[in-house]
Design a protein around this motif. Sequence first.
Motif, PDB file in Angstrom:
ATOM      1  N   LEU A 226      52.912  16.094 -34.154  1.00  0.00           N
ATOM      2  CA  LEU A 226      53.966  15.112 -33.470  1.00  0.00           C
ATOM      3  C   LEU A 226      53.464  13.977 -32.759  1.00  0.00           C
ATOM      4  CD1 LEU A 226      56.092  18.111 -31.692  1.00  0.00           C
ATOM      5  CD2 LEU A 226      56.829  16.630 -33.568  1.00  0.00           C
TER       6      LEU A 226
ATOM      7  N   LEU B  28      50.255  25.697 -32.669  1.00  0.00           N
ATOM      8  CA  LEU B  28      50.538  24.992 -31.786  1.00  0.00           C
ATOM      9  C   LEU B  28      50.092  23.542 -31.824  1.00  0.00           C
ATOM     10  CD1 LEU B  28      51.843  26.918 -28.838  1.00  0.00           C
ATOM     11  CD2 LEU B  28      53.273  25.352 -29.762  1.00  0.00           C
ATOM     12  N   LEU B  29      48.633  23.837 -31.937  1.00  0.00           N
ATOM     13  CA  LEU B  29      47.744  22.704 -31.759  1.00  0.00           C
ATOM     14  C   LEU B  29      47.966  21.736 -32.918  1.00  0.00           C
ATOM     15  CD1 LEU B  29      44.128  23.958 -30.867  1.00  0.00           C
ATOM     16  CD2 LEU B  29      45.851  22.553 -29.277  1.00  0.00           C
TER      17      LEU B  29
ATOM     18  N   ASN C 288      52.156  11.518 -24.857  1.00  0.00           N
ATOM     19  CA  ASN C 288      50.991  12.226 -24.302  1.00  0.00           C
ATOM     20  C   ASN C 288      49.721  12.591 -25.181  1.00  0.00           C
ATOM     21  OD1 ASN C 288      52.957  12.462 -22.376  1.00  0.00           O
ATOM     22  ND2 ASN C 288      53.422  14.933 -22.697  1.00  0.00           N
TER      23      ASN C 288
ATOM     24  N   VAL D  13      46.623  17.973 -27.655  1.00  0.00           N
ATOM     25  CA  VAL D  13      45.758  19.277 -27.586  1.00  0.00           C
ATOM     26  C   VAL D  13      45.349  19.283 -26.211  1.00  0.00           C
ATOM     27  CG1 VAL D  13      45.365  19.188 -30.121  1.00  0.00           C
ATOM     28  CG2 VAL D  13      43.754  18.041 -28.489  1.00  0.00           C
ATOM     29  N   TRP D  14      45.531  18.518 -25.501  1.00  0.00           N
ATOM     30  CA  TRP D  14      44.860  18.557 -23.966  1.00  0.00           C
ATOM     31  C   TRP D  14      45.339  19.761 -23.225  1.00  0.00           C
ATOM     32  CZ3 TRP D  14      41.868  17.426 -20.189  1.00  0.00           C
ATOM     33  CH2 TRP D  14      42.488  17.694 -18.764  1.00  0.00           C
ATOM     34  N   HIS D  15      46.639  20.116 -23.369  1.00  0.00           N
ATOM     35  CA  HIS D  15      46.872  21.388 -22.358  1.00  0.00           C
ATOM     36  C   HIS D  15      46.245  22.647 -22.824  1.00  0.00           C
ATOM     37  CE1 HIS D  15      50.421  18.644 -21.459  1.00  0.00           C
ATOM     38  NE2 HIS D  15      50.560  19.618 -20.438  1.00  0.00           N
ATOM     39  N   GLY D  16      46.311  22.897 -24.362  1.00  0.00           N
ATOM     40  CA  GLY D  16      45.738  23.960 -24.704  1.00  0.00           C
ATOM     41  C   GLY D  16      44.080  24.268 -24.335  1.00  0.00           C
TER      42      GLY D  16
ATOM     43  N   GLY E 153      48.127  29.745 -31.354  1.00  0.00           N
ATOM     44  CA  GLY E 153      47.569  28.710 -30.686  1.00  0.00           C
ATOM     45  C   GLY E 153      47.186  27.750 -31.804  1.00  0.00           C
ATOM     46  N   GLY E 154      46.544  27.983 -32.860  1.00  0.00           N
ATOM     47  CA  GLY E 154      46.257  27.073 -33.785  1.00  0.00           C
ATOM     48  C   GLY E 154      47.341  26.354 -34.093  1.00  0.00           C
TER      49      GLY E 154
ATOM     50  N   TYR F 180      42.525  22.575 -22.138  1.00  0.00           N
ATOM     51  CA  TYR F 180      42.426  22.513 -20.412  1.00  0.00           C
ATOM     52  C   TYR F 180      42.671  24.031 -20.141  1.00  0.00           C
ATOM     53  CZ  TYR F 180      43.244  21.087 -15.721  1.00  0.00           C
ATOM     54  OH  TYR F 180      43.214  20.855 -14.212  1.00  0.00           O
ATOM     55  N   GLY F 181      43.923  24.313 -20.619  1.00  0.00           N
ATOM     56  CA  GLY F 181      44.389  25.696 -20.116  1.00  0.00           C
ATOM     57  C   GLY F 181      43.145  26.765 -20.583  1.00  0.00           C
TER      58      GLY F 181
ATOM     59  N   LEU G 181      50.846  21.487 -34.615  1.00  0.00           N
ATOM     60  CA  LEU G 181      52.117  20.908 -34.382  1.00  0.00           C
ATOM     61  C   LEU G 181      52.246  19.595 -33.336  1.00  0.00           C
ATOM     62  CD1 LEU G 181      55.166  21.159 -35.090  1.00  0.00           C
ATOM     63  CD2 LEU G 181      55.492  22.551 -33.009  1.00  0.00           C
ATOM     64  N   ASP G 182      51.334  20.126 -32.251  1.00  0.00           N
ATOM     65  CA  ASP G 182      51.031  18.936 -31.284  1.00  0.00           C
ATOM     66  C   ASP G 182      50.413  17.705 -31.991  1.00  0.00           C
ATOM     67  OD1 ASP G 182      50.779  17.730 -28.874  1.00  0.00           O
ATOM     68  OD2 ASP G 182      49.334  19.211 -27.961  1.00  0.00           O
TER      69      ASP G 182
ATOM     70  N   GLU H 100      51.419  25.395 -25.335  1.00  0.00           N
ATOM     71  CA  GLU H 100      49.872  25.352 -25.399  1.00  0.00           C
ATOM     72  C   GLU H 100      49.002  25.811 -24.442  1.00  0.00           C
ATOM     73  OE1 GLU H 100      48.068  21.540 -26.270  1.00  0.00           O
ATOM     74  OE2 GLU H 100      49.239  21.506 -28.178  1.00  0.00           O
ATOM     75  N   LEU H 101      49.376  25.486 -23.183  1.00  0.00           N
ATOM     76  CA  LEU H 101      48.799  26.061 -21.882  1.00  0.00           C
ATOM     77  C   LEU H 101      48.700  27.372 -21.743  1.00  0.00           C
ATOM     78  CD1 LEU H 101      47.555  24.437 -19.491  1.00  0.00           C
ATOM     79  CD2 LEU H 101      49.752  24.941 -18.200  1.00  0.00           C
TER      80      LEU H 101
ATOM     81  N   PHE I 274      46.894  29.197 -24.561  1.00  0.00           N
ATOM     82  CA  PHE I 274      45.496  29.208 -24.542  1.00  0.00           C
ATOM     83  C   PHE I 274      45.013  29.975 -23.386  1.00  0.00           C
ATOM     84  CE2 PHE I 274      45.779  26.395 -28.124  1.00  0.00           C
ATOM     85  CZ  PHE I 274      44.573  26.716 -28.528  1.00  0.00           C
TER      86      PHE I 274
END
Lengths: 92, 564, 488, 507
Positions: free
Chosen positions: A37, A30-31, A45, A48-51, A27-28, A53-54, A33-34, B458-459, B462
């Motif tokens: 990018l 991905l964050l 976009n 890190v919003w998706h993570g 996860g870290g 929020y999820g 990378l996000d 990511e979604l 997490f």
Amino acid sequence: MMRRLVQKLAFLEKNPRRVFRALAALGGALLALDALLWIAGVYKNIPVWHGLYGFVMCVALVLGAKAMRHIVRRREDYYAPRATDSEEERQP
Amino acid sequence: MIPLIAPGWLLLGGACLIPFIPKGAARTSFMLALPLFGMGLLWLIPDGSLAASFGGYAITPFRMDGLARIFCLIFLIATFLSALYAWHLRDSFQHVSAFIYAGAALSALTAGDLLTLFVFWELVSLGSVGLIWARRGEGAWHTGLRYLIWQMASGLLLLGGALFFFRETGSLAFDAMTLQSPSAWLIFLAFGIKAGFPLLHNWIQDAYPAGTITGTVFLSCFTTKLAIYALARGFPATEALIYIGVIMTIFPIFYAVIENDLRRVLSYSLNNQLGFMVVGIGIGTPLAINGAVAHAFCHIIYKSLLFMSVGAVMYRVGTAKATELGGLYRSMPLTMIFCVIAAASISAFPLFSGFISKSPILSESLGGGYWVVWFLLLFASAGVFHHSGIKIPYFTFFAHDSGRRVREAPMHMLLAMGIAAFLCVAIGVYPQALYAMLPFPMGDYTAYDAAHVIGQLELLIFSALAFGFLMLSGLYPPEVRGVNLDWDWVYRRVLRRAFERIGGSVLVLGDKVWGYVLGVWGVVYSVLARFYGPGGLMGPSRAAGSMALWTAILLSLALLFAYS
Amino acid sequence: MQTLSLLALALPFLGAAAILLLGRLPNPRDIMMIAVSIGTAACVIALLFLYEDGKTHAWTLFALLPNLDVAWHLEPLGLLFAALASALWVITGLYAIGYMRANNEKKQPRFFACFSIAIGSAIGVAFAANLLTLFIFYEILTLSTYPLVSHRETKEAKRGGRYYLAYLLGTSFLFLLPAIIWTWRRAGTLDFVEGGILPGSMGGMEAALLLALYVYGIGKAALMPLHRWLPEAMVAPTPVSALLHAVAVVKAGVFAVLKVGIYIFGAAFLSEKGASEWLIWLACFSILAASLIALTKTNLKARLAYSTVSQLAYVILAMALATPAAMVAGALHMASHALAKVSLFMCAGAIHTASHKDEIPDMAGLGRAMPLTFSAFTLGALSIIGLPPFIGMWSKWRLGEAALSSGQSWGAWAALATLLLSSLLNLLYLLTIPARAFLSGAEKRVAMREAPFLCLLPPCLTALACFAMVFLIEPLGDFLAPLAREPR
Amino acid sequence: MSETLALHAPALVILLPLLTAPLCFLFSRAANGVWATALLVSLLSFLCAAFLLEKTFDGRVLSYHFGGFPPPLGIEYRIDMMSALMLLIVAGASLLGLLFARRSVARELPAARQSAFYVCYLLCASGLLGVAATNDAFNMFVFLEISSLAAYALIALGGDRDRRALSAAYNYLIMGTIGATFFVIGVFFLYAATGTLNMTDLADRLHALPVGSRSLYAAEAFIIVGLALKIALFPLHVWLPNAYAFAPSAATVFLSAAAAKVAIYALVRFLFSVFGLDFAIGGETLNAVILPTAMIGMIIGSFSAIFARHAKRIFAYSSIAQLGYMMLGIGLESREGLEASFVYLFNHALAKSAIFMALGCIAYQQASMKLSDLHGIARDMPWTMAAFTIAALSLIGAPLTGGFIGKWLLMDAALAQGFWLIALVIAAVSLMAVLYVWRVIEAAYLKAPTGRRRGAPRAEAPRREAPFSMLLPLWIAALLSVYFGVDTRLPVGAAEIIADSLEAAGQ
């Protein structure tokens, strides 16, 4: 092949925190990378919003459901005999 | 030129023949051949429609176009897979029910008018209820009855709508309509019941866990997706659908989290997935509709795969309750793998089928400016992963070891699951094949751009982290036996009790009233009998003296009249 | 044609005499009955084909009173009813032979003779050219079926027979006869005339009152609350129930109601004066209430009886909607219900013959032992529920369509809602029977066989006819089209 | 020949039985011989009546002057349609009754009294015929008394079988005498006022008198009440049930078919032909008296029939109800009403005589007429009960029977004047008829015979079908009641002419 898979899984089952840490690391990454990018301008976009929020919503979901269960749960034979819930399930 | 026989009719005809084929390999081969043959037909049939007249009405019993074709294809695939999964079954009743069900659903897809649609719509209900009743037993009986009532209610609303429609337009053609007339509303509601609109949805969660192992696989494929097809055909770009769909995606996930019966978890998740499709139809842009259709296509495969894997577990273990399961990866590793693939698909992991079909819907909701909708859909996506993606495989195959050691699922089940799993991955890896079949051109749309992939990953990660966190911290609610009250409580308990009470008292009252009537009649009778009986005033033995008196009275009366 | 129709009328009566003469010899007697029934059916069906719309087919038998003839005529509705009665007579007759023999019923000559007379008078009702003739045959029908109802001569049978007579004679004397004479006073004629004979001779209130007298005077239509005779008459042997509740008696009732609606009042007159609006609501009530009561009955024949009460109200509803299309729909429903209900009753009888079971809960699991019977039952039930692809769906469809185009505002909604709701109720009380028979109690092996061949074949035939009739829907519609013609 | 016959038929029809009766009494004691003579005479008189009917069917009126003295002075027999119809009914009933009587009387009466029965029977018949034929008020009284006295005797003859017949006859005697007295008092008043007894003459002279004469009021009232007693109009009906129930079967057949109807005829004759509706007690007053009493009589009679337990009494009470129907039609005072009444009267005579003949057949086989002893009798006597059923259907008013025509016309007449309630009462009383008739039919057809019939003298002897000679008249009457329900030209045609002439006279 199946045996090795089963053994691997058994190992993981015994060490859940390891799995969790691996996931957290992923996860870290991905964050990161996000964010990278986004900085690089590949897309516009919100980063890190998706993570986040999820994560938050899932916790909220489970806790909300847990609270809800206090209200809606009944014994298994609540609707018996007009439901299959409490019936023996073994079928041919 | 349209071949005389549509795939659906082929299946229906085949269903009539099934009882006459000896049970065993011959019959199952026949049942597998039917959908394959149907696919061949589908391949041959060009777009077009067949006009006919029946009972004085102009009808279109058969119509083929892009929308119908892709649904036909997936229905045929699903029939094949489900039939393969049910290879071991030796129950003629289930076989016939299943094929009537599948055939009627296919025929409904190719119905070009409301009357034909109604005919097959009802046949779908009748065929499918057999798959619940076939479980046999008191509970399944009542559940099937409830299911049938809901399905018939849908059919009857459709009938009423069709009548109104014919009255309004003088035609029965089934095409896009707007929610402005009674007919449209009635038809909308009819579709809504089968699509599991909020408050009309309970039959899904009620009935699917009560079906037979193989029957539920069939059930999960056709009814609801037929409704999605009908909505896509009849009510594209109807804004109400967006909000209805959003609600459908949200509320079932709460129930799914706390539900113990894994097949019911899947039913809630099914409802949630339908919500995505309904939103797509509601947005109504070509891309959104395509997304909804593609999602239906993928959904049928991975949802039936999920039901198959849980069913295989049920087949070996005898139950699908989370509290009774766990640790089964040791015994059924292949089933576990297929289940995980299905879970990944439904969660929309990149490279799995769900991802490529859900993305268009999400991006169109954003593109259409429905921000709130998009937020909620995202939440729902995370929720799906949570209960279908994690919960199902986790509690079945991992979690605490239930100590059960069983054999791997039978070969034919593994084969069916394998094919389905292959399709899930194949579509996820190479979506263009599916995109090419969709009713509208997809252009250069691709789900695989960096934003999508990373956002989705990511979604999901997490969400998984949240699950792990909750599990490790002990906050996660433990699985416990029990039933959860949903909206159906209102009619299964409250209305039922009220009806019994009121009905009972009306009956009692009726008996009482009838009793009173009889009582009064008895009193009148006895009075009359005494009056006229022997010794009564009007009795037979009256002396001449009274007569003379009467004569005198009458004469004086006559004279009185005369002289007055 | 005159000879042919007279033959169709007379054959059953002659047959009754022949049956009585042959009473001592069971085989020739029964063959005689079947021969007569086939002959009658052949006559009627020949008439059906010979009938040409636009020509008058009316003949007088004799004059009862000055200007008041006993006469008969041919028109689509009557021909349809006569065809139903005579064709189903052949089938019910075969069934009756099987049933009566299998159950060792006594006094069979009397039974079959009354049976024939009943059919003859049903055909008389069908062909009646005026209300008086209709009334005459209607009463003969009542009287000739009384011995059938009380056939078993037990206490219950006599009670049922008493109810039967009291309701049917009572209503016809108290309401129908005054209504007929009232009509006679007002219109000066009693002939059935296209467009009706009453238009122009009375106001709305009066017409509504007169209509009420007719609807309740024709007690055989069993409109609530005068329906109780029908369940009570269930004590009769099953072939009688099949004949009564599907073919001759109750259909004669709704047929008469339709006939009064079409040819005495005239649809246009009724709707213009709004004289039948109240009846829509009453019919709807009757449909739903009878269905609900049927749900509570556990005796199979009692449930079927209440189902009949409910279904008959459909036809009355059609009449009350007072449009030509509705009348046609009512006629169709009459036919479709006859086919389906006769199958159900014959199945009930077959079940009784084979297993001596009359209570529905006892029938769980019987489906395995008697698959054909219960399959036929299922088909009949589906047709009554109004599910595709059976004929029952079409009559309901037409009825719904007629309701929407009737110009009634709330009435149309009520009618449509009732149609849909009652389908649901029908489903609950009918379809559950074969479903349980097939599905429940499978673990017990039931040592039982199908009913004898003659009890089994007829219900299967009629059940298949429920399906086959669908393909006749268009010619049937064309044939009945004259009913929907605007009056000239 | 025909002309001579036409000339003398009005007298012959009455004189034949009237003169034969005493001759029989004097010269013959052998019952069969008397019976044969009586039958022959009845047949002749029936033929004369039929001939007269045929003659008057075109509306012609035949007048016969006794001894050649012209009317105001001598006695005139005047045969119009109404008289001819009554003659036909009475002579027909007498013929059928006699056909039936031989075996029945032989079983019910001791040998010594059998020839007396036939003599009384002939006397009664001739008295009734005379009432129908004569146009002289006093002569009518005489004939009325001849018939009544003979009827008392006929009823009393039943006393050998059931002692209650004696008290019934006694009751009837008292009541009948009161009635006759009232009638004759009325006639005297009229004579005092006008000085004539010829009814045609009376009518002319009465209308010349000043309106409001009290004695004329009294005359009309006495005559109406007197005749009402003979008719057994409610509430003066109490004598009738027992009289009919306990009389010998053959006597009941004849009396029920003819006696009360002739009294109705007399009443109609006086009300419409002599007084006229606008005279003395006006039409409206009569309306107000006759209609309610007729209706109450119908209802009370039917109820009594429903609750009666003795088969013959059931139908005796039914007669009271049915007489109510006929009076109802008269009370309507309209053309339709009169027509309906006469059709009803005609058909009722047929149906009721058939019913009483059927009961007589039963009485031939068993002593008890209790309903509970009739259980299962249709098994033993199928032909009797079949005819009974047909006649009973006519009584109820089932279509294609005579009764239906009568009720149809009556209801039509009531509705024509807008009398709703009356039409409903007619319908309701028909329904009550179903009830009492069905009690008998159910007992006969559906109930199992009880083991031993109580009080039956021939308990061991199995019940069998009645002899042919009794079945024949029974079936004739039953079939005729159906025939005249289908071919209605005779009763309806006759009644139309009667109604026309009465309406003309009544104005």
